[in-house]
Design a protein around this motif. Structure first.
Motif, mmCIF file in Angstrom:
data_model
loop_
_atom_site.group_PDB
_atom_site.id
_atom_site.type_symbol
_atom_site.label_atom_id
_atom_site.label_comp_id
_atom_site.label_asym_id
_atom_site.label_seq_id
_atom_site.Cartn_x
_atom_site.Cartn_y
_atom_site.Cartn_z
ATOM 1 N N ILE A 212 0.852 -1.197 0.000
ATOM 2 C CA ILE A 212 0.000 0.000 0.000
ATOM 3 C C ILE A 212 0.886 1.244 0.000
ATOM 4 O O ILE A 212 1.800 1.370 0.818
ATOM 5 C CB ILE A 212 -0.902 0.023 1.248
ATOM 6 N N ILE A 213 0.606 2.167 -0.913
ATOM 7 C CA ILE A 213 1.310 3.444 -0.969
ATOM 8 C C ILE A 213 0.309 4.564 -0.691
ATOM 9 O O ILE A 213 -0.779 4.598 -1.268
ATOM 10 C CB ILE A 213 1.959 3.681 -2.356
ATOM 11 N N ASP A 214 0.690 5.473 0.212
ATOM 12 C CA ASP A 214 -0.129 6.645 0.529
ATOM 13 C C ASP A 214 0.508 7.865 -0.133
ATOM 14 O O ASP A 214 1.554 8.339 0.301
ATOM 15 C CB ASP A 214 -0.194 6.827 2.050
ATOM 16 N N PHE A 215 -0.146 8.379 -1.183
ATOM 17 C CA PHE A 215 0.383 9.544 -1.886
ATOM 18 C C PHE A 215 -0.019 10.858 -1.221
ATOM 19 O O PHE A 215 0.432 11.924 -1.646
ATOM 20 C CB PHE A 215 -0.082 9.538 -3.347
ATOM 21 N N CYS A 265 -0.720 8.604 -13.744
ATOM 22 C CA CYS A 265 -2.103 8.357 -14.177
ATOM 23 C C CYS A 265 -3.004 7.903 -13.037
ATOM 24 O O CYS A 265 -4.144 7.490 -13.270
ATOM 25 C CB CYS A 265 -2.120 7.323 -15.300
ATOM 26 N N TYR A 266 -2.498 7.977 -11.791
ATOM 27 C CA TYR A 266 -3.284 7.510 -10.650
ATOM 28 C C TYR A 266 -3.588 8.687 -9.723
ATOM 29 O O TYR A 266 -2.665 9.358 -9.247
ATOM 30 C CB TYR A 266 -2.528 6.417 -9.903
ATOM 31 N N SER A 267 -4.879 8.922 -9.465
ATOM 32 C CA SER A 267 -5.288 10.146 -8.768
ATOM 33 C C SER A 267 -5.894 9.916 -7.387
ATOM 34 O O SER A 267 -6.302 10.875 -6.727
ATOM 35 C CB SER A 267 -6.303 10.907 -9.628
ATOM 36 N N HIS A 268 -5.981 8.660 -6.929
ATOM 37 C CA HIS A 268 -6.474 8.415 -5.572
ATOM 38 C C HIS A 268 -5.333 8.574 -4.563
ATOM 39 O O HIS A 268 -4.159 8.655 -4.931
ATOM 40 C CB HIS A 268 -7.084 7.019 -5.469
ATOM 41 N N ARG A 269 -5.698 8.575 -3.291
ATOM 42 C CA ARG A 269 -4.673 8.731 -2.254
ATOM 43 C C ARG A 269 -3.937 7.422 -1.985
ATOM 44 O O ARG A 269 -2.711 7.396 -1.884
ATOM 45 C CB ARG A 269 -5.307 9.246 -0.955
ATOM 46 N N TYR A 270 -4.684 6.321 -1.850
ATOM 47 C CA TYR A 270 -4.079 5.036 -1.493
ATOM 48 C C TYR A 270 -4.171 4.057 -2.661
ATOM 49 O O TYR A 270 -5.209 3.944 -3.319
ATOM 50 C CB TYR A 270 -4.797 4.410 -0.289
ATOM 51 N N TYR A 271 -3.075 3.331 -2.874
ATOM 52 C CA TYR A 271 -3.052 2.274 -3.889
ATOM 53 C C TYR A 271 -2.320 1.055 -3.335
ATOM 54 O O TYR A 271 -1.318 1.198 -2.611
ATOM 55 C CB TYR A 271 -2.325 2.737 -5.158
ATOM 56 N N ARG A 272 -2.838 -0.112 -3.686
ATOM 57 C CA ARG A 272 -2.038 -1.321 -3.489
ATOM 58 C C ARG A 272 -1.559 -1.749 -4.869
ATOM 59 O O ARG A 272 -2.334 -2.210 -5.703
ATOM 60 C CB ARG A 272 -2.827 -2.446 -2.827
ATOM 61 N N PHE A 273 -0.264 -1.533 -5.083
ATOM 62 C CA PHE A 273 0.351 -1.897 -6.354
ATOM 63 C C PHE A 273 1.031 -3.253 -6.231
ATOM 64 O O PHE A 273 1.552 -3.620 -5.168
ATOM 65 C CB PHE A 273 1.397 -0.860 -6.766
ATOM 66 N N GLN A 274 1.050 -3.968 -7.340
ATOM 67 C CA GLN A 274 1.862 -5.168 -7.482
ATOM 68 C C GLN A 274 2.846 -4.919 -8.622
ATOM 69 O O GLN A 274 2.485 -4.313 -9.635
ATOM 70 C CB GLN A 274 0.990 -6.393 -7.780
#
Length: 388
Positions: A212-215, A265-274
């Motif tokens: 999980i990344i918090d931008f 291209c990602y505008s949300h705050r939290y993402y779980r990237f693989q």
């Protein structure tokens, strides 16, 4: 009776052997005496000695991080000890919890002629955890004062010269499994690694990474992935010669190149990237802007209508948390702002849609870890309730 007459030379030989045996025993005794006398002689005139003097480092407060375990925490420097003559000196760096008069001191290093020593973060952290266990202190990873001194000796038979004592305030990190990781460095981290968050190889194959990344407030402003805390071991970004990825792309093919473009291209705050660092495919596995504690407890609802129940994110541990007080048999779940539910089981697993029942009434800090999609977890911790 049969009488055997021994030749004269045989008797002489026997007498000589006895004499040699006596001499050997006497020699060994004298050797031991000499050794003991030598130990007694290895001494010095206290009035002509000078203990080493430790210089105070520029910084005396340290927060250790596992990602930098091979880096230098600090370098100790000192003036050489002087025993009043040209002696062979061994100097150890003693390290202990402050206020214990070095009763359980650990030796961080031992040197002969050197007057400086680098101490790595990994070495320092391991010794701190050993000391905490020695003193029966639970590893809560809070900041504590530790003391360092130098002990210089020329012999076990002579008292060592002790330097001045330095006090350092150090916050250790958990000695849990340190998974291989790649770093998401971008606008949100000031394009540096000190505050960059990571994707982890939970399978430990160092190929497949997830996290999980918090931008934060800098969402959508671009990031890249690196294999280390520099640009020299993986510089993964967009291929400028390929079509730009769509907004919120489910996956993106990256390239490893110093000229690769920022991923924006990602505008949300939290993402779980693989991320697979063999195929260089980045996958958007989960995205949202807020995570809420929901349930039947007083003050909770089963929706995201109460902003006070939004969970906070700890960028160091990369997990969510909130403090709450429950009655016995209250039930809870976790819900993102865009409708993704997380339920769990009584053992801390968070991979079902079941309500989590609170067995014992009390005030808890609730931790939620969504980094590993195959093993998401929650924790109810009564000791951390209200902690800073």
């Amino acid at each position: 009776m049969r009488v055997i007459n021994l030749p004269f030379n045989f008797k002489v030989e026997q007498n000589m052997k006895k004499l040699l045996n006596y001499i050997s025993v006497l020699g060994i005794a004298l050797a031991f005496t000499a050794c003991e006398n030598d130990l007694e002689k290895v001494t010095y005139n206290v009035e002509s000695t000078k203990a080493a003097v430790l210089a105070t480092p520029a910084t005396t407060s340290y927060v250790l991080e596992s990602r930098y375990s091979e880096n230098t925490a600090f370098t100790l420097e000192w003036t050489a000890p002087d025993f009043g003559y040209d002696a062979i000196v061994t100097t150890t760096i003693d390290f202990d919890l402050a206020g214990n008069d070095f009763a359980n001191a650990i030796q961080l290093a031992s040197v002969s002629t050197a007057t400086s020593q680098e101490i790595t973060i990994g070495t320092l952290n391991a010794n701190i955890l050993t000391l905490l266990r020695t003193y029966g202190i639970e590893e809560d990873f809070s900041a504590r004062d530790f003391e360092i001194r130098l002990s210089s000796s020329i012999s076990e038979a002579a008292n060592p010269l002790l330097s001045n004592v330095l006090t350092l305030n150090i916050t250790p990190y958990s000695a849990d499994i340190q998974y291989p990781e790649v770093y998401a460095v971008g606008d949100y981290s000031g394009w540096g690694w000190d505050t960059a968050q990571s994707l982890f190889s939970f399978s430990e194959d160092a190929v497949n990474f997830e996290g999980i990344i918090d931008f934060g407030e800098n969402k959508g402003k671009g990031f890249k992935l690196t294999g280390d805390t520099n640009w020299d071991n993986g510089n993964w970004g967009l291929d400028g010669s390929a079509a730009a990825p769509e907004a919120e792309a489910p996956s993106i093919q990256l390239i490893n190149d110093g000229g690769s473009g920022n991923i924006a291209c990602y505008s949300h705050r939290y993402y779980r990237f693989q991320f697979n660092n063999s195929t260089l495919l980045l996958t958007n596995n989960l995205s949202f802007d807020a995570l809420f504690l929901v349930g039947s407890a007083s003050g909770l609802t089963w929706d995201t209508s109460k902003p006070e129940n939004e969970m906070q994110f700890d960028p160091e541990r990369q997990r969510f948390y909130i403090d709450y007080t429950f009655a016995a048999n209250d039930e809870i779940k976790f819900l993102t702002d865009n409708g993704t539910w997380f339920g769990g089981t009584s053992d801390g697993g968070l991979n079902t849609q079941d309500n989590i029942k609170i067995a014992t009434a009390g005030s808890y800090r609730i931790y939620v870890n969504l980094n590993n999609s195959s093993n998401m977890t929650y924790e109810l911790n009564d000791e951390d309730y209200g902690a800073e």
